[in-house]
Design a protein around this motif. Sequence first.
Motif, PDB file in Angstrom:
ATOM      1  N   ILE A  87       8.904  39.087 -20.700  1.00 28.80           N
ATOM      2  CA  ILE A  87       8.216  39.063 -19.466  1.00 28.80           C
ATOM      3  C   ILE A  87       7.354  40.125 -19.566  1.00 28.80           C
ATOM      4  O   ILE A  87       6.558  39.966 -19.107  1.00 28.80           O
ATOM      5  CB  ILE A  87       9.687  40.227 -19.626  1.00 28.80           C
ATOM      6  CG1 ILE A  87      10.513  38.451 -18.826  1.00 28.80           C
ATOM      7  CG2 ILE A  87       9.232  40.462 -17.310  1.00 28.80           C
ATOM      8  CD1 ILE A  87      12.281  38.849 -18.734  1.00 28.80           C
ATOM      9  N   GLY A  88       7.878  41.757 -20.502  1.00 31.63           N
ATOM     10  CA  GLY A  88       6.699  42.332 -20.729  1.00 31.63           C
ATOM     11  C   GLY A  88       5.479  42.143 -21.655  1.00 31.63           C
ATOM     12  O   GLY A  88       4.299  42.512 -20.989  1.00 31.63           O
ATOM     13  N   LEU A  89       4.865  40.945 -21.838  1.00 29.38           N
ATOM     14  CA  LEU A  89       3.406  40.351 -21.799  1.00 29.38           C
ATOM     15  C   LEU A  89       3.208  39.334 -21.053  1.00 29.38           C
ATOM     16  O   LEU A  89       1.999  39.420 -20.605  1.00 29.38           O
ATOM     17  CB  LEU A  89       3.589  39.412 -23.097  1.00 29.38           C
ATOM     18  CG  LEU A  89       4.334  40.095 -24.346  1.00 29.38           C
ATOM     19  CD1 LEU A  89       4.530  39.031 -24.954  1.00 29.38           C
ATOM     20  CD2 LEU A  89       3.628  41.152 -25.180  1.00 29.38           C
ATOM     21  N   LEU A  90       4.004  39.588 -19.631  1.00 31.30           N
ATOM     22  CA  LEU A  90       3.574  38.849 -18.565  1.00 31.30           C
ATOM     23  C   LEU A  90       2.647  39.661 -17.605  1.00 31.30           C
ATOM     24  O   LEU A  90       2.538  40.642 -17.597  1.00 31.30           O
ATOM     25  CB  LEU A  90       3.805  38.469 -17.657  1.00 31.30           C
ATOM     26  CG  LEU A  90       4.924  37.396 -18.182  1.00 31.30           C
ATOM     27  CD1 LEU A  90       6.330  36.514 -17.177  1.00 31.30           C
ATOM     28  CD2 LEU A  90       4.372  36.065 -18.024  1.00 31.30           C
ATOM     29  N   PRO A  91       1.290  39.430 -16.893  1.00 28.10           N
ATOM     30  CA  PRO A  91       0.921  40.351 -15.958  1.00 28.10           C
ATOM     31  C   PRO A  91       1.215  41.365 -15.132  1.00 28.10           C
ATOM     32  O   PRO A  91       2.597  40.452 -14.778  1.00 28.10           O
ATOM     33  CB  PRO A  91      -0.429  39.462 -15.077  1.00 28.10           C
ATOM     34  CG  PRO A  91      -0.365  38.077 -16.076  1.00 28.10           C
ATOM     35  CD  PRO A  91       0.894  37.758 -16.494  1.00 28.10           C
TER      36      PRO A  91
ATOM     37  N   THR B 113      17.929  43.186  -6.146  1.00 24.42           N
ATOM     38  CA  THR B 113      16.592  43.774  -5.542  1.00 24.42           C
ATOM     39  C   THR B 113      16.856  43.747  -3.771  1.00 24.42           C
ATOM     40  O   THR B 113      17.204  42.495  -4.020  1.00 24.42           O
ATOM     41  CB  THR B 113      15.768  43.687  -6.039  1.00 24.42           C
ATOM     42  OG1 THR B 113      14.638  42.395  -5.821  1.00 24.42           O
ATOM     43  CG2 THR B 113      15.123  44.406  -7.689  1.00 24.42           C
ATOM     44  N   SER B 114      16.360  44.326  -3.187  1.00 25.49           N
ATOM     45  CA  SER B 114      16.376  44.149  -1.585  1.00 25.49           C
ATOM     46  C   SER B 114      14.958  42.777  -1.706  1.00 25.49           C
ATOM     47  O   SER B 114      14.451  42.566  -2.226  1.00 25.49           O
ATOM     48  CB  SER B 114      15.803  45.704  -0.565  1.00 25.49           C
ATOM     49  OG  SER B 114      14.308  46.166  -1.147  1.00 25.49           O
TER      50      SER B 114
ATOM     51  N   PHE C 238       6.553  42.170 -11.819  1.00 28.99           N
ATOM     52  CA  PHE C 238       6.932  42.249 -10.242  1.00 28.99           C
ATOM     53  C   PHE C 238       7.715  41.102  -9.351  1.00 28.99           C
ATOM     54  O   PHE C 238       9.186  41.315  -9.714  1.00 28.99           O
ATOM     55  CB  PHE C 238       5.740  42.752  -9.553  1.00 28.99           C
ATOM     56  CG  PHE C 238       6.581  43.572  -7.789  1.00 28.99           C
ATOM     57  CD1 PHE C 238       6.798  44.146  -8.117  1.00 28.99           C
ATOM     58  CD2 PHE C 238       5.917  42.388  -6.409  1.00 28.99           C
ATOM     59  CE1 PHE C 238       7.634  44.781  -6.286  1.00 28.99           C
ATOM     60  CE2 PHE C 238       6.959  42.936  -5.302  1.00 28.99           C
ATOM     61  CZ  PHE C 238       7.566  44.076  -5.273  1.00 28.99           C
ATOM     62  N   HIS C 239       7.609  40.394  -9.710  1.00 29.76           N
ATOM     63  CA  HIS C 239       8.191  38.698  -8.697  1.00 29.76           C
ATOM     64  C   HIS C 239       9.239  38.612  -9.573  1.00 29.76           C
ATOM     65  O   HIS C 239      10.643  38.370  -9.016  1.00 29.76           O
ATOM     66  CB  HIS C 239       7.279  38.035  -8.852  1.00 29.76           C
ATOM     67  CG  HIS C 239       5.786  37.916  -7.815  1.00 29.76           C
ATOM     68  ND1 HIS C 239       6.474  37.720  -6.916  1.00 29.76           N
ATOM     69  CD2 HIS C 239       5.043  38.060  -7.598  1.00 29.76           C
ATOM     70  CE1 HIS C 239       5.047  38.207  -5.433  1.00 29.76           C
ATOM     71  NE2 HIS C 239       4.079  38.148  -6.434  1.00 29.76           N
ATOM     72  N   TRP C 240       9.257  38.539 -11.500  1.00 30.41           N
ATOM     73  CA  TRP C 240      10.201  38.951 -11.930  1.00 30.41           C
ATOM     74  C   TRP C 240      10.747  39.312 -11.665  1.00 30.41           C
ATOM     75  O   TRP C 240      12.336  39.222 -11.596  1.00 30.41           O
ATOM     76  CB  TRP C 240      10.070  38.143 -13.779  1.00 30.41           C
ATOM     77  CG  TRP C 240      11.230  38.380 -14.304  1.00 30.41           C
ATOM     78  CD1 TRP C 240      11.566  36.926 -14.772  1.00 30.41           C
ATOM     79  CD2 TRP C 240      12.073  38.753 -14.928  1.00 30.41           C
ATOM     80  NE1 TRP C 240      12.599  36.943 -15.263  1.00 30.41           N
ATOM     81  CE2 TRP C 240      13.456  37.907 -15.521  1.00 30.41           C
ATOM     82  CE3 TRP C 240      12.494  40.140 -14.757  1.00 30.41           C
ATOM     83  CZ2 TRP C 240      14.129  38.033 -16.507  1.00 30.41           C
ATOM     84  CZ3 TRP C 240      13.934  40.240 -15.484  1.00 30.41           C
ATOM     85  CH2 TRP C 240      14.062  39.859 -16.058  1.00 30.41           C
ATOM     86  N   LEU C 241      10.794  40.890 -11.535  1.00 32.06           N
ATOM     87  CA  LEU C 241      11.804  41.457 -11.372  1.00 32.06           C
ATOM     88  C   LEU C 241      12.689  41.664 -10.013  1.00 32.06           C
ATOM     89  O   LEU C 241      13.864  42.217 -10.001  1.00 32.06           O
ATOM     90  CB  LEU C 241      11.516  43.101 -11.251  1.00 32.06           C
ATOM     91  CG  LEU C 241      11.043  44.008 -13.029  1.00 32.06           C
ATOM     92  CD1 LEU C 241      10.681  44.968 -12.889  1.00 32.06           C
ATOM     93  CD2 LEU C 241      12.241  43.747 -14.172  1.00 32.06           C
ATOM     94  N   THR C 242      12.097  41.368  -9.138  1.00 33.16           N
ATOM     95  CA  THR C 242      12.422  41.336  -7.555  1.00 33.16           C
ATOM     96  C   THR C 242      13.277  40.314  -7.289  1.00 33.16           C
ATOM     97  O   THR C 242      13.545  40.014  -6.081  1.00 33.16           O
ATOM     98  CB  THR C 242      11.637  41.420  -6.412  1.00 33.16           C
ATOM     99  OG1 THR C 242      10.636  40.824  -7.588  1.00 33.16           O
ATOM    100  CG2 THR C 242      10.962  42.951  -7.068  1.00 33.16           C
TER     101      THR C 242
END
Length: 134
Positions: free
Chosen positions: A81-85, A103-104, A90-94
């Motif tokens: 995931i760290g290799l994505l833009p 996340t909210s 952000f979208h993956w995390l949320t």
Amino acid sequence: MHVHETYDYAVIRVVPRVEREEFVNVGVILSCERARFLEARIEVDPVRLRALDPAIDLALVGRHLAAIPAICRGGEAAAPIGLLPPRARFHWLTARRSAIIQTSPVHMGRCDGDLAATLDHLMERMVRVARPAD
């Protein structure tokens, strides 16, 4: 001339017992695509978490939460995931999930360009609890 930035943010929540849907806000993720800014701050209040679940494994929760700022920083240490833009991270995390770390919904804001100060402001407003004066 002031440069105004628009940003997206989400509040990081710990949901000790997912079936009860009770949570404690523990951090904020802030993303500004134009400024290529993606950062998370996390502050865990163990007393508040234990109030919802006295048996919560705080060490395990801490390890899971530590992954969020690492993913924000990106790079091989947070691979794949760290290799994505940044915006994709952000979208993956949320993304919505039914897990102890959630996340909210994503919210949008506008600031004067100081994204780090905006993140501090959001932490103060959304995560930190004012303590009564003695």
